[in-house]
Write a protein that holds these residues in place. Structure first.
Motif, mmCIF file in Angstrom:
data_model
loop_
_atom_site.group_PDB
_atom_site.id
_atom_site.type_symbol
_atom_site.label_atom_id
_atom_site.label_comp_id
_atom_site.label_asym_id
_atom_site.label_seq_id
_atom_site.Cartn_x
_atom_site.Cartn_y
_atom_site.Cartn_z
ATOM 1 N N PRO A 80 -17.945 -6.364 65.349
ATOM 2 C CA PRO A 80 -17.241 -6.344 66.548
ATOM 3 C C PRO A 80 -15.724 -6.912 66.177
ATOM 4 O O PRO A 80 -15.509 -7.870 65.350
ATOM 5 C CB PRO A 80 -17.778 -7.495 67.480
ATOM 6 N N LYS A 81 -14.682 -6.237 66.395
ATOM 7 C CA LYS A 81 -13.454 -6.719 66.488
ATOM 8 C C LYS A 81 -12.750 -7.443 67.493
ATOM 9 O O LYS A 81 -12.928 -7.280 68.652
ATOM 10 C CB LYS A 81 -12.588 -5.356 66.276
ATOM 11 N N GLY A 82 -11.990 -8.430 67.221
ATOM 12 C CA GLY A 82 -11.420 -9.264 68.295
ATOM 13 C C GLY A 82 -9.980 -8.560 68.585
ATOM 14 O O GLY A 82 -9.028 -8.816 67.863
ATOM 15 N N TRP A 137 -12.299 4.267 78.880
ATOM 16 C CA TRP A 137 -11.269 3.414 78.108
ATOM 17 C C TRP A 137 -11.892 2.606 77.108
ATOM 18 O O TRP A 137 -13.065 2.706 76.729
ATOM 19 C CB TRP A 137 -10.643 2.375 79.025
ATOM 20 N N GLN A 138 -11.191 1.670 76.448
ATOM 21 C CA GLN A 138 -11.642 0.819 75.197
ATOM 22 C C GLN A 138 -11.137 -0.697 75.537
ATOM 23 O O GLN A 138 -10.306 -0.801 75.963
ATOM 24 C CB GLN A 138 -11.084 1.385 73.964
ATOM 25 N N THR A 139 -11.846 -1.310 74.778
ATOM 26 C CA THR A 139 -11.379 -2.828 74.599
ATOM 27 C C THR A 139 -10.075 -2.774 74.300
ATOM 28 O O THR A 139 -9.150 -3.549 74.890
ATOM 29 C CB THR A 139 -12.392 -3.711 73.633
ATOM 30 N N GLU A 140 -9.530 -2.163 73.326
ATOM 31 C CA GLU A 140 -8.249 -1.914 72.856
ATOM 32 C C GLU A 140 -7.339 -1.381 73.856
ATOM 33 O O GLU A 140 -6.003 -2.022 73.945
ATOM 34 C CB GLU A 140 -8.226 -0.910 71.619
ATOM 35 N N THR A 141 -7.867 -0.543 74.758
ATOM 36 C CA THR A 141 -6.616 -0.081 75.818
ATOM 37 C C THR A 141 -6.323 -1.141 76.870
ATOM 38 O O THR A 141 -5.532 -0.988 77.488
ATOM 39 C CB THR A 141 -7.077 1.120 76.454
ATOM 40 N N GLY A 164 -17.991 13.086 71.276
ATOM 41 C CA GLY A 164 -18.919 11.885 70.369
ATOM 42 C C GLY A 164 -17.648 10.963 69.933
ATOM 43 O O GLY A 164 -16.726 11.441 69.745
ATOM 44 N N ARG A 165 -18.198 9.945 69.459
ATOM 45 C CA ARG A 165 -17.419 8.974 68.514
ATOM 46 C C ARG A 165 -17.402 9.811 67.030
ATOM 47 O O ARG A 165 -18.348 10.376 66.758
ATOM 48 C CB ARG A 165 -18.168 7.800 68.022
ATOM 49 N N ALA A 166 -16.202 9.553 66.608
ATOM 50 C CA ALA A 166 -16.063 10.342 65.404
ATOM 51 C C ALA A 166 -17.089 10.181 64.371
ATOM 52 O O ALA A 166 -17.621 11.165 63.834
ATOM 53 C CB ALA A 166 -14.708 9.953 64.662
HETATM 54 MG MG MG Z 1 -14.431 0.830 69.650
#
Ligand code: MG
Ligand code: ATP
Length: 632
Positions: free
Chosen positions: A261-263, A402-406, A511-513
């Motif tokens: 996981p990324k913060g 959406w994503q955590t990043e967006t 799909g996810r890449a």
């Molecule tokens: Mg992701």
């Protein structure tokens, strides 16, 4: 700042096109399935004003500066999420409106008005301040859905400390790993969670100065302070310090579907995006009773369980119970929920628990007449699920992406627009999305000048990219500048998700890449195969991967879980394979089916295809900290 539009009269939309369009009152909007296209189309005039009356015009006129200027803002200037979510409503005379309705698994519902929530969050902010916790310090929560969580989140933001929510069902290692990565100074949790997950490991967290224990505290826990003591000693008056929209507010760890996981770091100005998307994608109005099933430990549970609905001034249902289809129906009915935000996994659980025909007709035995629609997020929503919603519940289900990043919803089958089942929908006003030609790893292909190229063929797929510039876009990955930089190519933020765009601009998830399968020269999106499998009457859920094969290179293998009443066996296996072949053709259909009633999923409900792949090939499983316990 203009008040949020309130209903069937007056200007709607607030910014861009909506501001110019008068809502008409009239009969309730009707949605029906268009037989030729399979789309769910709306007719009639919505009883509630649509927040987005003209999609194209709204997109053209939308301006984030205007959206941000419409926030209340702090009295002394600046933007603070907690002020927009709570105090503002009190100042605007809506303090007695119910902010939270907390529904425990048993016992009475607890309600908190906006005034009460403002006072309690002030107390918590004062309590933190008295402990010496300051702007920028990280405050972690490890709590289930409970009123104290809301108070802690809002109080932390008022104090300008950075909030990092953790999922309370995480094991000790994932908790300590994230607290170490995030340099936790304060933890708010319960006695049981503290004793099980932290107490023995506290020496390894030297930066953790304060642990606040919510609820009964029966044991002597050195180095902790009781919530009640902290709150009792604190004043209900608190002045939020000057907050710049770029000041950090939230740290969110991603779901870990594809690896460690990324913060992701988010700022206070993000609240403008929460507010706008709450209107456009979730059609929230102050009279709504809104319920989001996502755990507050995930970005959805925080952005759309806490911040966005409170910023929209609605009543939020806080459900403290377990994931259980029968109970969900009961809560939807008893709380008169008008908008329900959930995930495909929950909708598939409802489908499993609700046969299309039969004596046990769950939704019909509950009065869901208050519910206007369901919205879904987190992973692809199979068209079968959307059709089930229309047929069985009589309700539209709007997919959101959406994503955590967006930091906020960016693409949706918008509340005011027709639904294309199986599609994620279109970009919200304020977002520029592009489908970029990509290589097999999902990286945009650059020409000699370093420029990327859009995919123009509606049948062609590419990687989804977004033009940065909206306020809730993440500002960095914690301690990983290189990874952050590599997410941007030629001025685009690259999502890593492969999509198609049809000629009307609807985006279709492939799909996810790193999940896309290359078999005998074809690029196969697992979502398409999984959706086709789900149309088989026996299949409840599916996860599809590529399995290395000496002849074909890779063959498609499906793992399926079955609906009640179906027996796994060779006959059913043959039948499912034949069904998929008829629907998808031999090049795309799975070559193998395995039955698995416990598909591995993240705790946010996503099928972990990387784990299915690793297990299939006998490879190490990698980071499994977000694996749902029980899905082994
Ligand atoms: Mg992701
Ligand atoms: P990690 O980045 O750690 O691998 P994650 O990507 O699952 O985990 P999140 O940020 O929680 O972490 O999830 C965002 C991802 O979820 C998207 O990139 C996409 O792959 C998927 N997703 C979200 N909503 C949808 C949707 N409506 N349809 C299809 N996929 C979706």
């Amino acid at each position: 700042m203009d008040p949020v539009p309130t209903g069937a009269s007056g200007p709607v939309g607030g910014r861009g096109a909506g501001a110019m369009i008068e809502a008409e009152s009239g009969p309730t909007v009707e949605r029906r399935m268009d037989e030729a296209s399979g789309n769910i189309v709306k007719s009639g005039v919505p009883a509630v004003s649509p927040n987005l009356a003209d999609y194209a015009l709204s997109c053209r006129l939308f301006d984030w500066r205007q959206a941000t200027s419409e926030l209340a803002g702090l009295p002394g200037g600046g933007v603070n999420i907690a002020h927009e979510a709570v105090d503002r409503h009190v100042l605007e005379g809506r303090g007695e409106h119910i902010a939270l309705r907390c529904v425990p698994p048993s016992g009475a519902v607890v309600t908190l008005s906006y005034t009460r929530l403002a006072a309690l969050s002030n107390r918590f902010a004062n309590g933190l301040h008295r402990l010496g916790v300051r702007a920028g310090d990280r405050v972690f929560t490890l709590l289930g859905r409970c009123p104290e969580l809301y108070v802690a989140v809002l109080g932390t933001l008022k104090n300008k400390s950075v909030l990092c929510p953790l999922f309370s069902a995480f094991g000790p290692d994932p908790v300590v790993q994230r607290m170490t990565l995030g340099d936790a100074r304060v933890l708010v949790t319960t006695q049981a969670l503290y004793q099980r997950k932290i107490a023995d490991r506290r020496a390894g967290l030297p930066g953790l100065e304060h642990v606040v224990i919510v609820g009964p505290s029966t044991a002597d826990l050195p180095g902790t302070v009781r919530w009640d003591d902290l709150m009792e000693a604190a004043s209900e008056e608190f002045t939020i310090p000057a907050t710049d929209p770029e000041d950090p507010a939230l740290l969110h760890f991603t779901s870990g579907t594809t690896g460690r996981p990324k913060g992701a770091v988010h700022v206070h100005g993000a609240v403008a995006a929460h507010r706008v998307t709450a209107e456009y994608a979730l059609d929230l109005h102050p009279d709504d009773v809104y319920w989001c099933t996502a755990d507050p430990g995930w970005v959805t549970g925080m952005s759309y369980g806490v911040i966005a609905p409170l910023a929209a001034g609605v009543t939020v249902v806080v459900d403290e119970g377990e994931f259980d289809a029968a109970r969900w129906y009961r809560v939807l009915e008893s709380e008169h929920v008008t908008v329900w935000y959930t995930a495909p996994t929950a909708i598939r659980m409802l489908m499993r628990a609700t046969p299309r025909t039969g004596p046990f007709d769950l939704p019909r035995s509950h009065d869901l007449s208050a519910l206007r629609f369901i919205a879904s997020v987190g992973e692809p929503l199979n068209p079968e699920a959307v059709r089930w919603g229309a047929d069985v519940l009589g309700l539209p289900i709007h997919d959101n992406y959406w994503q955590t990043e967006t930091g906020c919803i960016v693409i949706a089958n918008l509340a005011a627009c027709d639904i294309r089942p199986g599609s994620m929908g279109r970009p919200l006003p304020g977002f520029q999305a592009e489908v970029l030609a990509a290589d097999e790893q999902g990286r945009p292909v650059r020409d000699g000048a370093g420029r990327v190229r859009p995919v123009t063929d509606p049948a062609g797929q590419g990687v989804l990219a977004l033009r940065p510039g909206w306020p809730s876009m993440f500002r960095g990955y914690l301690d990983d500048e290189e990874r952050y930089r590599s997410a941007f190519v030629d001025g685009w933020y690259v999502t890593g998700d492969l999509v198609r765009r049809d000629s009307d601009g609807y985006l279709w998830f492939v799909g996810r890449a790193d999940d896309v399968i290359k078999s005998a020269g074809h690029l196969i999106g697992p979502f398409e195969v999984e959706s086709a499998l789900m149309e088989h009457p026996a299949v409840a859920e599916a996860g599809v991967i590529g399995r290395p094969d000496p002849v074909a290179g890779t063959v498609v293998k499906a793992f399926v879980s079955l609906r009640p009443g179906f027996d796994p066996g060779p006959e059913l296996c043959t039948d499912i394979l034949a069904f998929a072949r008829r629907k998808l053709g031999p090049a795309v259909a799975p070559r193998e089916v395995a039955f698995d009633q416990n598909l591995p999923k993240t705790r946010s409900g996503k099928v972990m295809r990387r784990l299915l792949r690793a297990r299939e090939q006998g490879l190490p499983e990698g980071d499994t900290s977000t694996l749902e316990s029980g899905s082994a």
